[in-house]
Scaffold this motif. Structure first.
Motif, PDB file in Angstrom:
ATOM      1  N   THR A  66      38.502  19.423  33.244  1.00 45.99           N
ATOM      2  CA  THR A  66      38.249  20.021  31.932  1.00 45.99           C
ATOM      3  C   THR A  66      39.263  21.123  31.608  1.00 45.99           C
ATOM      4  O   THR A  66      39.387  21.538  30.459  1.00 45.99           O
ATOM      5  CB  THR A  66      36.813  20.586  31.826  1.00 45.99           C
ATOM      6  N   PHE A  67      39.993  21.582  32.624  1.00 43.50           N
ATOM      7  CA  PHE A  67      41.034  22.599  32.446  1.00 43.50           C
ATOM      8  C   PHE A  67      42.434  21.996  32.618  1.00 43.50           C
ATOM      9  O   PHE A  67      43.403  22.723  32.813  1.00 43.50           O
ATOM     10  CB  PHE A  67      40.843  23.732  33.453  1.00 43.50           C
ATOM     11  N   ASP A  68      42.519  20.666  32.566  1.00 36.77           N
ATOM     12  CA  ASP A  68      43.775  19.953  32.774  1.00 36.77           C
ATOM     13  C   ASP A  68      44.372  20.288  34.144  1.00 36.77           C
ATOM     14  O   ASP A  68      45.560  20.542  34.285  1.00 36.77           O
ATOM     15  CB  ASP A  68      44.777  20.264  31.656  1.00 36.77           C
ATOM     16  N   LEU A  69      43.502  20.310  35.149  1.00 35.73           N
ATOM     17  CA  LEU A  69      43.918  20.599  36.518  1.00 35.73           C
ATOM     18  C   LEU A  69      43.484  19.476  37.450  1.00 35.73           C
ATOM     19  O   LEU A  69      42.461  18.840  37.229  1.00 35.73           O
ATOM     20  CB  LEU A  69      43.273  21.892  37.022  1.00 35.73           C
ATOM     21  N   THR A  70      44.268  19.283  38.475  1.00 33.91           N
ATOM     22  CA  THR A  70      43.865  18.465  39.616  1.00 33.91           C
ATOM     23  C   THR A  70      43.590  19.439  40.755  1.00 33.91           C
ATOM     24  O   THR A  70      43.958  20.625  40.671  1.00 33.91           O
ATOM     25  CB  THR A  70      44.985  17.503  40.043  1.00 33.91           C
ATOM     26  N   LEU A  71      43.015  18.960  41.823  1.00 33.45           N
ATOM     27  CA  LEU A  71      42.758  19.839  42.958  1.00 33.45           C
ATOM     28  C   LEU A  71      44.080  20.344  43.545  1.00 33.45           C
ATOM     29  O   LEU A  71      44.184  21.510  43.932  1.00 33.45           O
ATOM     30  CB  LEU A  71      41.919  19.121  44.020  1.00 33.45           C
ATOM     31  N   GLY A  72      45.094  19.498  43.576  1.00 38.13           N
ATOM     32  CA  GLY A  72      46.404  19.912  44.078  1.00 38.13           C
ATOM     33  C   GLY A  72      47.008  21.038  43.245  1.00 38.13           C
ATOM     34  O   GLY A  72      47.520  22.020  43.789  1.00 38.13           O
ATOM     35  N   ARG A  73      46.958  20.903  41.930  1.00 37.24           N
ATOM     36  CA  ARG A  73      47.477  21.958  41.043  1.00 37.24           C
ATOM     37  C   ARG A  73      46.687  23.247  41.228  1.00 37.24           C
ATOM     38  O   ARG A  73      47.244  24.334  41.252  1.00 37.24           O
ATOM     39  CB  ARG A  73      47.414  21.513  39.588  1.00 37.24           C
ATOM     40  N   TRP A  74      45.366  23.116  41.319  1.00 31.71           N
ATOM     41  CA  TRP A  74      44.503  24.282  41.508  1.00 31.71           C
ATOM     42  C   TRP A  74      44.848  24.998  42.819  1.00 31.71           C
ATOM     43  O   TRP A  74      44.999  26.223  42.842  1.00 31.71           O
ATOM     44  CB  TRP A  74      43.044  23.853  41.483  1.00 31.71           C
ATOM     45  N   CYS A  75      44.977  24.243  43.897  1.00 34.45           N
ATOM     46  CA  CYS A  75      45.285  24.843  45.194  1.00 34.45           C
ATOM     47  C   CYS A  75      46.636  25.557  45.166  1.00 34.45           C
ATOM     48  O   CYS A  75      46.792  26.623  45.772  1.00 34.45           O
ATOM     49  CB  CYS A  75      45.261  23.785  46.299  1.00 34.45           C
ATOM     50  N   LEU A  76      47.602  24.994  44.451  1.00 38.05           N
ATOM     51  CA  LEU A  76      48.904  25.638  44.329  1.00 38.05           C
ATOM     52  C   LEU A  76      48.769  26.971  43.585  1.00 38.05           C
ATOM     53  O   LEU A  76      49.322  27.990  44.012  1.00 38.05           O
ATOM     54  CB  LEU A  76      49.888  24.717  43.607  1.00 38.05           C
ATOM     55  N   LEU A  77      48.036  26.981  42.493  1.00 32.07           N
ATOM     56  CA  LEU A  77      47.819  28.228  41.748  1.00 32.07           C
ATOM     57  C   LEU A  77      47.139  29.277  42.628  1.00 32.07           C
ATOM     58  O   LEU A  77      47.545  30.446  42.639  1.00 32.07           O
ATOM     59  CB  LEU A  77      46.975  27.967  40.496  1.00 32.07           C
ATOM     60  N   VAL A  78      46.124  28.859  43.359  1.00 33.32           N
ATOM     61  CA  VAL A  78      45.388  29.794  44.224  1.00 33.32           C
ATOM     62  C   VAL A  78      46.301  30.309  45.344  1.00 33.32           C
ATOM     63  O   VAL A  78      46.243  31.491  45.697  1.00 33.32           O
ATOM     64  CB  VAL A  78      44.100  29.144  44.774  1.00 33.32           C
ATOM     65  N   ALA A  79      47.147  29.451  45.889  1.00 37.11           N
ATOM     66  CA  ALA A  79      48.089  29.886  46.933  1.00 37.11           C
ATOM     67  C   ALA A  79      49.016  30.974  46.401  1.00 37.11           C
ATOM     68  O   ALA A  79      49.271  31.973  47.081  1.00 37.11           O
ATOM     69  CB  ALA A  79      48.889  28.697  47.462  1.00 37.11           C
ATOM     70  N   LEU A  80      49.506  30.785  45.176  1.00 40.56           N
ATOM     71  CA  LEU A  80      50.364  31.809  44.573  1.00 40.56           C
ATOM     72  C   LEU A  80      49.594  33.100  44.342  1.00 40.56           C
ATOM     73  O   LEU A  80      50.107  34.194  44.589  1.00 40.56           O
ATOM     74  CB  LEU A  80      50.955  31.305  43.250  1.00 40.56           C
ATOM     75  N   ARG A  81      48.388  32.992  43.864  1.00 41.64           N
ATOM     76  CA  ARG A  81      47.564  34.184  43.604  1.00 41.64           C
ATOM     77  C   ARG A  81      47.254  34.913  44.903  1.00 41.64           C
ATOM     78  O   ARG A  81      47.327  36.134  44.975  1.00 41.64           O
ATOM     79  CB  ARG A  81      46.276  33.771  42.897  1.00 41.64           C
ATOM     80  N   THR A  82      46.931  34.156  45.938  1.00 33.83           N
ATOM     81  CA  THR A  82      46.583  34.747  47.230  1.00 33.83           C
ATOM     82  C   THR A  82      47.779  35.467  47.854  1.00 33.83           C
ATOM     83  O   THR A  82      47.621  36.533  48.444  1.00 33.83           O
ATOM     84  CB  THR A  82      46.059  33.657  48.186  1.00 33.83           C
ATOM     85  N   SER A  83      48.962  34.886  47.703  1.00 32.07           N
ATOM     86  CA  SER A  83      50.156  35.508  48.297  1.00 32.07           C
ATOM     87  C   SER A  83      50.536  36.782  47.557  1.00 32.07           C
ATOM     88  O   SER A  83      51.185  37.652  48.117  1.00 32.07           O
ATOM     89  CB  SER A  83      51.331  34.542  48.295  1.00 32.07           C
ATOM     90  N   ASP A  84      50.161  36.866  46.285  1.00 29.04           N
ATOM     91  CA  ASP A  84      50.433  38.043  45.453  1.00 29.04           C
ATOM     92  C   ASP A  84      51.928  38.357  45.358  1.00 29.04           C
ATOM     93  O   ASP A  84      52.319  39.516  45.248  1.00 29.04           O
ATOM     94  CB  ASP A  84      49.643  39.252  45.969  1.00 29.04           C
ATOM     95  N   ARG A  85      52.751  37.310  45.452  1.00 31.45           N
ATOM     96  CA  ARG A  85      54.198  37.459  45.311  1.00 31.45           C
ATOM     97  C   ARG A  85      54.779  36.110  44.936  1.00 31.45           C
ATOM     98  O   ARG A  85      54.112  35.074  45.066  1.00 31.45           O
ATOM     99  CB  ARG A  85      54.829  37.958  46.601  1.00 31.45           C
ATOM    100  N   ALA A  86      56.007  36.124  44.483  1.00 28.49           N
ATOM    101  CA  ALA A  86      56.697  34.865  44.220  1.00 28.49           C
ATOM    102  C   ALA A  86      56.947  34.167  45.560  1.00 28.49           C
ATOM    103  O   ALA A  86      57.164  34.816  46.580  1.00 28.49           O
ATOM    104  CB  ALA A  86      58.009  35.119  43.501  1.00 28.49           C
ATOM    105  N   MET A  87      56.888  32.836  45.536  1.00 32.75           N
ATOM    106  CA  MET A  87      57.055  32.062  46.770  1.00 32.75           C
ATOM    107  C   MET A  87      58.123  31.000  46.592  1.00 32.75           C
ATOM    108  O   MET A  87      58.359  30.509  45.477  1.00 32.75           O
ATOM    109  CB  MET A  87      55.734  31.374  47.145  1.00 32.75           C
ATOM    110  N   LEU A  88      58.731  30.622  47.685  1.00 33.91           N
ATOM    111  CA  LEU A  88      59.646  29.483  47.700  1.00 33.91           C
ATOM    112  C   LEU A  88      58.823  28.202  47.656  1.00 33.91           C
ATOM    113  O   LEU A  88      57.730  28.147  48.233  1.00 33.91           O
ATOM    114  CB  LEU A  88      60.487  29.476  48.973  1.00 33.91           C
TER     115      LEU A  88
END
Length: 135
Positions: A26-48
């Motif tokens: 309903t948010f135009d997300l897949t679980l893979g996309r969601w996990c990637l967003l959460v990984a970025l948020r959790t790291s609290d920094r830009a990532m390679l």
């Protein structure tokens, strides 16, 4: 018995992923996309991209597809690393941060409904410890 356990784990995972995917769609997300967003948020920094790939245990090609889709919708941005212009850094946009804020309660409630309401806290802890033994 080991095969039965594996098949039960597989079916359970498949069922839980389906439930999450339905909510995330309903948010135009897949679980893979969601996990990637959460990984970025959790790291609290830009990532390679390679760091994200390692973090999520998915292939570099898969990360590239996920990044393309998220960048296209304005949820992440890629930029050159100022210390090494051969490297690309990935960061959440303001829209990406807001999306996590909006989706997190639904994500959490879906997991609570399909796991937390079916297992006691003690059973959840036991299951977590048993699963840790497998990796």
């Amino acid at each position: 018995m080991s095969v039965d356990v594996f098949l039960t784990l597989y079916k359970t995972n498949h069922h839980l992923v389906q439930q999450l995917e339905e909510q995330l769609a309903t948010f135009d997300l897949t679980l893979g996309r969601w996990c990637l967003l959460v990984a970025l948020r959790t790291s609290d920094r830009a990532m390679l991209p390679s760091e994200i790939s390692d973090n999520l245990a998915v292939t570099r090609a898969n990360i590239s597809n996920l990044l393309n889709a998220l960048e296209k919708t304005g949820r992440i941005q890629r930029e050159f690393d100022p210390t090494n212009r051969r490297r690309i850094l990935v960061r959440l946009t303001a829209e990406g941060h807001q999306l996590i804020t909006d989706v997190w309660p639904i994500y959490e409630q879906t997991i609570i409904h399909h796991v937390g309401e079916k297992l006691t806290a003690q059973e959840q802890e036991q299951l977590k410890e048993l699963l840790k033994k497998l990796f």
